[in-house]
Write an enzyme that holds these catalytic residues in place. Sequence first.
Site, short mmCIF file in Angstrom:
data_model
loop_
_atom_site.label_atom_id
_atom_site.label_comp_id
_atom_site.label_asym_id
_atom_site.label_seq_id
_atom_site.Cartn_x
_atom_site.Cartn_y
_atom_site.Cartn_z
CG HIS A 118 -35.23 -8.46 -2.60
ND1 HIS A 118 -35.62 -9.28 -1.56
CD2 HIS A 118 -35.06 -9.28 -3.67
CE1 HIS A 118 -35.70 -10.52 -1.99
NE2 HIS A 118 -35.35 -10.55 -3.25
N GLY A 119 -33.60 -4.25 -0.94
CA GLY A 119 -33.31 -2.83 -1.15
C GLY A 119 -31.96 -2.60 -1.79
#
Length: 193
Positions: A118-119
């Site tokens: 999800h970065g």
Amino acid sequence: MAQHKVLIIVGDATETVDTLYPYYRLQEAGLAPVVAGPEKKRYNMVMHEVKPGWHITREWEGYTIEADIAFKDVRPEEYLGIFFSGGRAPEYIRDDEDLIRITRYFFEHDRPIASVCHGVEIPARAGCVKGRRMATVAKCKFDLEVCGGHYVDAACVVDRNLVSGRTFHDHGHYMGDWMKLLDAERQRRDGRA
């Protein structure tokens, strides 16, 4: 000579393995990992995994980690590179104006950047992924593509100064490429390149 610093971006619900693996790899390479969050405080990390028979990610409590610095106090020019950890945190911190400022600096100055899972939501929100190839967890493919990026379903994607992986299962595949970029940047700053 002072030890070179590398930022690791976190917030509450940062994924434990996504965060600790690069943290210790940086130390192993003689670099100083600096954990940055919305505030200088202790953050709760989580563990994420799609369990057999489940179609969604299950989340449970992981370790905690202390942020060394708040986003507002980060001077990005002091750091060799940046790492965007996964977990739920990016969704909640991506609108932070100082984090957007920091993120844009590393993209605009071609510094070593790594992102996992999800970065991707942080550089996507900062407007930095247009035309860039990245790996991310499949459920974030939309976040990347709607912001002009190109999703690649691979364990390691290198696009110039940007290295990415899909999930923590890919750490052993993409981390080495990011470490090479950091080493080249360290040599450049030390006048050895």
